[in-house]
Motif scaffolding. Structure first.
Motif, PDB file in Angstrom:
ATOM      1  N   PRO A 244       4.659  -8.485  10.897  1.00  0.00           N
ATOM      2  CA  PRO A 244       4.652  -8.327   9.440  1.00  0.00           C
ATOM      3  C   PRO A 244       5.694  -7.319   8.977  1.00  0.00           C
ATOM      4  N   ARG A 245       6.155  -7.515   7.761  1.00  0.00           N
ATOM      5  CA  ARG A 245       7.073  -6.571   7.140  1.00  0.00           C
ATOM      6  C   ARG A 245       6.307  -5.718   6.140  1.00  0.00           C
ATOM      7  N   GLY A 246       6.824  -4.528   5.856  1.00  0.00           N
ATOM      8  CA  GLY A 246       6.167  -3.657   4.902  1.00  0.00           C
ATOM      9  C   GLY A 246       7.127  -2.611   4.366  1.00  0.00           C
ATOM     10  N   SER A 247       6.871  -2.181   3.137  1.00  0.00           N
ATOM     11  CA  SER A 247       7.720  -1.185   2.484  1.00  0.00           C
ATOM     12  C   SER A 247       6.856  -0.210   1.690  1.00  0.00           C
ATOM     13  N   ILE A 248       7.453   0.940   1.359  1.00  0.00           N
ATOM     14  CA  ILE A 248       6.756   1.987   0.630  1.00  0.00           C
ATOM     15  C   ILE A 248       7.589   2.366  -0.592  1.00  0.00           C
ATOM     16  N   TYR A 249       6.944   2.327  -1.777  1.00  0.00           N
ATOM     17  CA  TYR A 249       7.646   2.695  -3.003  1.00  0.00           C
ATOM     18  C   TYR A 249       7.243   4.099  -3.414  1.00  0.00           C
ATOM     19  N   ASP A 250       8.256   4.951  -3.642  1.00  0.00           N
ATOM     20  CA  ASP A 250       8.054   6.327  -4.094  1.00  0.00           C
ATOM     21  C   ASP A 250       8.379   6.378  -5.585  1.00  0.00           C
ATOM     22  N   LEU A 251       7.348   6.512  -6.409  1.00  0.00           N
ATOM     23  CA  LEU A 251       7.553   6.487  -7.857  1.00  0.00           C
ATOM     24  C   LEU A 251       8.382   7.675  -8.324  1.00  0.00           C
ATOM     25  N   GLU A 252       8.132   8.849  -7.769  1.00  0.00           N
ATOM     26  CA  GLU A 252       8.823  10.052  -8.235  1.00  0.00           C
ATOM     27  C   GLU A 252      10.329   9.956  -8.040  1.00  0.00           C
ATOM     28  N   ASN A 253      10.750   9.347  -6.936  1.00  0.00           N
ATOM     29  CA  ASN A 253      12.186   9.232  -6.651  1.00  0.00           C
ATOM     30  C   ASN A 253      12.744   7.836  -6.920  1.00  0.00           C
ATOM     31  N   ASP A 254      11.862   6.901  -7.313  1.00  0.00           N
ATOM     32  CA  ASP A 254      12.267   5.515  -7.569  1.00  0.00           C
ATOM     33  C   ASP A 254      13.062   4.950  -6.390  1.00  0.00           C
ATOM     34  N   THR A 255      12.463   5.042  -5.202  1.00  0.00           N
ATOM     35  CA  THR A 255      13.129   4.563  -3.984  1.00  0.00           C
ATOM     36  C   THR A 255      12.132   3.795  -3.118  1.00  0.00           C
ATOM     37  N   TRP A 256      12.691   2.913  -2.279  1.00  0.00           N
ATOM     38  CA  TRP A 256      11.915   2.179  -1.282  1.00  0.00           C
ATOM     39  C   TRP A 256      12.315   2.645   0.114  1.00  0.00           C
ATOM     40  N   GLN A 257      11.368   2.686   1.003  1.00  0.00           N
ATOM     41  CA  GLN A 257      11.659   2.961   2.405  1.00  0.00           C
ATOM     42  C   GLN A 257      10.841   2.038   3.286  1.00  0.00           C
ATOM     43  N   GLU A 258      11.297   1.871   4.510  1.00  0.00           N
ATOM     44  CA  GLU A 258      10.617   0.977   5.443  1.00  0.00           C
ATOM     45  C   GLU A 258       9.288   1.579   5.879  1.00  0.00           C
ATOM     46  N   MET A 259       8.281   0.735   6.007  1.00  0.00           N
ATOM     47  CA  MET A 259       6.987   1.177   6.504  1.00  0.00           C
ATOM     48  C   MET A 259       7.076   1.404   8.009  1.00  0.00           C
ATOM     49  N   LYS A 260       6.384   2.428   8.502  1.00  0.00           N
ATOM     50  CA  LYS A 260       6.405   2.720   9.938  1.00  0.00           C
ATOM     51  C   LYS A 260       5.799   1.563  10.736  1.00  0.00           C
TER      52      LYS A 260
END
Length: 373
Positions: A244-260
C-alpha cells in the motif's frame, strides 16, 4: 397613497401578535432565566420536539447563545452519528446513537440528488461545534462526481447547503485538522479519473481553496487525523499483490511527505484515533485491534478481550471519543471498546456490544462521526 383602515388595522394586529409571542413566558409561573435553565438540561434528541411546542421555545433553543450556554455548563454530551445505506434499495439514512441509553434517533433526510452511489461520499465533523459535513459523492444515474458540501447542525437538527468544493470528487478522504476541513484525492468528474488535488474548507468564511497536491493518487482511501497532521493511505487491498501507498499532510506547512514503511505496511483495516493514539481494526481473520507505536514505526496487537467478531459483521465504520472506541457493523450493531494500560504498559481492551433494532438489519454503515449535542 392613502392606506386603508383595514390594511393598517391588519398590520397593527400582526405587530400585536408578534409582540405577544416575544413577550409570552417560556414556562408560565417561572422566570425566563429558570425556564431557560430547564430547557438547557433537555437532552439533545428531545430538543427537536421541544421546538414544536411554541414559538418562544423554538426561538430560545435555536438561538446561538443557547448552544454556547450548553457548552459553558458542560451540558453537551457525545452522540454517535451513523451514515448507512439499505442493502437492497441503496436508500441512505442518518441516525444518531446515544451511548448512555442505547437508543437510536433518525435524523431528517439529507438533501442530495435522488440517484447517488452511497460509498462515494466522504464525511467528517467538528465535534465540539456539533457540525457534521458530508462532501462530494457520485450520481448513480450518470456516474459523475459532484462537489456539494452538506452540513448538519445538532443545535437546529437541520441540514444546510454550504459552498461547494472547487473540484467534484467521490471515493476520497476527508478530515478535520484544527477546525479546517480537508478533502483529499478521489475520483474526479468521471469514475476512473483519479485526481491528486486537495482542498481546504474554512468553516468561518464558508470558502474552499486549493492546497498542496498529493504526490500520487491512491486506489482507495482510509484516513486519520493525529495532532495537526492528516494521514492518508490506501491500505492492503485484495489480492494483496502490491504494497500500500500512504502520505501525510502537514496543514501548518502545507506540505506532503511519504508515510513510513512500518505504518503503511501494518495499516490493515479501518482506523480510529483515541487521544493521540492511532488504532486499526483489522479487516481479516478475527479482526484483531492494533495500535501504532511511532518510536518503533511498528504496530502492536492490543490484548485483553477479543474483538466480538460473532456479533460484528463487516463492513465497519469506526469513531472514538473520551477514551472509547465505537465500531458500527453491518446491521448497525455497535461494539464499544475501552483500551487501558495493563501490566508492562501494554494496552488491553474490554469490549461490549449493543444490539441494534431489528429494523436496521438490512443497513450497512458508511461512516460514523462523534458530535457533541
Amino acid at each position: 397613497m392613502a392606506v386603508s383602515k383595514s390594511s393598517s388595522g391588519k398590520q397593527q394586529n400582526d405587530r400585536d401578535q408578534e409582540y405577544h409571542k416575544k413577550s409570552e413566558p417560556l414556562i408560565p409561573g417561572l422566570p425566563d432565566e429558570i425556564a431557560e435553565l430547564c430547557l438547557l438540561h433537555l437532552p439533545y434528541p428531545y430538543q427537536s420536539l421541544a421546538r414544536s411546542v411554541c414559538c418562544s421555545w423554538n426561538r430560545t433553543i435555536t438561538d446561538p447563545g443557547f448552544l454556547l450556554s450548553r457548552r459553558s455548563l458542560s451540558l453537551s454530551l457525545p452522540y454517535l452519528f451513523v451514515f448507512a445505506f439499505h442493502n437492497s434499495t441503496a436508500r441512505i439514512q442518518w441516525q444518531a446513537f446515544d451511548p448512555r441509553s442505547g437508543r437510536w434517533f433518525i435524523l431528517p433526510p439529507m438533501p442530495c440528488p435522488k440517484s447517488v452511489f452511497p460509498p462515494g461520499f466522504a464525511c467528517t465533523s467538528i465535534p465540539r461545534q456539533g457540525q457534521l459535513y458530508v462532501l462530494g459523492g457520485m450520481r448513480s444515474d450518470t456516474q459523475t462526481s459532484i462537489n456539494t458540501t452538506v452540513v448538519y447542525t445538532t443545535s437546529t437538527n437541520q441540514w444546510s447547503i454550504a459552498s461547494p468544493m472547487v473540484t467534484p470528487r467521490s471515493f476520497f478522504a476527508a478530515g478535520n485538522v484544527n477546525g479546517k476541513i480537508i478533502a483529499v484525492g478521489g475520483s474526479g468528474a468521471e469514475y476512473n479519473d483519479s485526481i491528486t488535488s486537495v482542498e481546504c474548507y474554512d468553516t468561518r468564511k464558508d470558502t474552499w481553496e486549493h492546497v498542496a497536491k498529493m504526490r500520487v493518487g491512491l486506489a482507495r482511501y482510509d484516513s486519520a487525523v493525529v495532532g495537526s497532521k492528516l494521514y492518508v493511505t490506501e491500505g492492503w487491498t485484495w489480492p494483496f499483490l502490491f504494497s500500500p501507498r500512504g502520505s501525510i499532510y502537514d496543514l501548518e506547512n502545507d506540505t506532503w511527505q511519504e508515510m513510513k514503511d512500518g505504518m503503511k505496511e501494518g495499516w490493515t483495516g479501518v482506523s480510529v484515533v483515541v487521544g493521540d493514539r492511532l488504532f486499526v481494526i483489522s479487516e481479516y481473520g478475527d479482526c484483531p485491534m492494533k495500535v501504532y507505536v511511532p518510536d518503533r514505526d511498528a504496530w502492536q496487537y492490543v490484548g485483553g478481550d477479543k474483538f466480538p467478531r460473532e456479533a460484528m459483521q463487516r463492513p465497519f465504520a469506526v469513531s472514538g471519543v473520551e477514551g472509547r472506541i465505537y465500531v458500527v457493523s453491518s446491521g448497525l450493531n455497535v461494539a464499544i471498546g475501552t483500551p487501558i494500560e495493563g501490566q508492562n504498559s501494554e494496552l488491553i481492551a474490554k469490549w461490549e456490544v449493543v444490539a441494534a433494532p431489528k429494523g436496521f438489519h438490512d443497513f450497512s454503515p458508511l461512516s460514523c462521526q462523534v458530535l457533541y449535542a
